[in-house]
Scaffold this active site. Sequence first.
Site, short mmCIF file in Angstrom:
data_model
loop_
_atom_site.label_atom_id
_atom_site.label_comp_id
_atom_site.label_asym_id
_atom_site.label_seq_id
_atom_site.Cartn_x
_atom_site.Cartn_y
_atom_site.Cartn_z
CE1 TYR A 98 -3.90 -2.23 0.59
CE2 TYR A 98 -2.41 -3.38 2.06
CZ TYR A 98 -3.59 -3.34 1.34
OH TYR A 98 -4.43 -4.42 1.37
CG ASN A 124 -10.32 -3.14 -8.47
OD1 ASN A 124 -10.68 -2.62 -9.52
ND2 ASN A 124 -9.59 -4.22 -8.41
CB CYS A 159 -7.25 -5.14 -5.62
SG CYS A 159 -8.63 -6.25 -5.89
CG HIS A 160 -5.05 -10.87 -6.16
ND1 HIS A 160 -5.64 -10.44 -7.33
CD2 HIS A 160 -4.04 -11.69 -6.52
CE1 HIS A 160 -5.02 -11.00 -8.36
NE2 HIS A 160 -4.03 -11.75 -7.90
CD GLU A 182 -1.59 -13.98 -9.06
OE1 GLU A 182 -0.82 -13.18 -8.47
OE2 GLU A 182 -2.61 -13.62 -9.66
#
Length: 107
Positions: free
Chosen positions: A24, A46, A54-55, A86
């Site tokens: 952030y 979002n 956003c994750h 991921e």
Amino acid sequence: MTTPFERKVYAALLHVPCGRVTTYAELARAVGCRSSRAVGQALKRNPFAPVVPCHRVISSDFAPGGFRGRMRGPALRAKLLLLKSEGVLFRRGRLAEPERVMSLPRF
DNA sequence: AGACCCGGACGCG
DNA sequence: CGCGTCCGGGTCT
């Protein structure tokens, strides 16, 4: 309603590829804002999820941060699962490999 | 104007 | 390390 500030945040976030994360605070600096909390708010709303990832935004202390407006519960687990898929792992509530945090170009 | 919010830095025990 | 506290700024009411 999407504001200019939100668009800036989303645009900056698009530079974060699969398998990496940012914070952030980093996002805030990238858009020239001194409130990381304001960034969190923008991400929470979002409208382009999941094309705007956003994750892939966590706290600067390597804690996961929140997801969909929540900092715990099923929403947070969903975030962790997305990241896991991921290749980004958390251990003991902390990012396992801090080197996966991506720094963004300054404002 | 006031309240709210997915954070961060700092101080303390 | 785990609090508590204050600050910050964009947005919503």
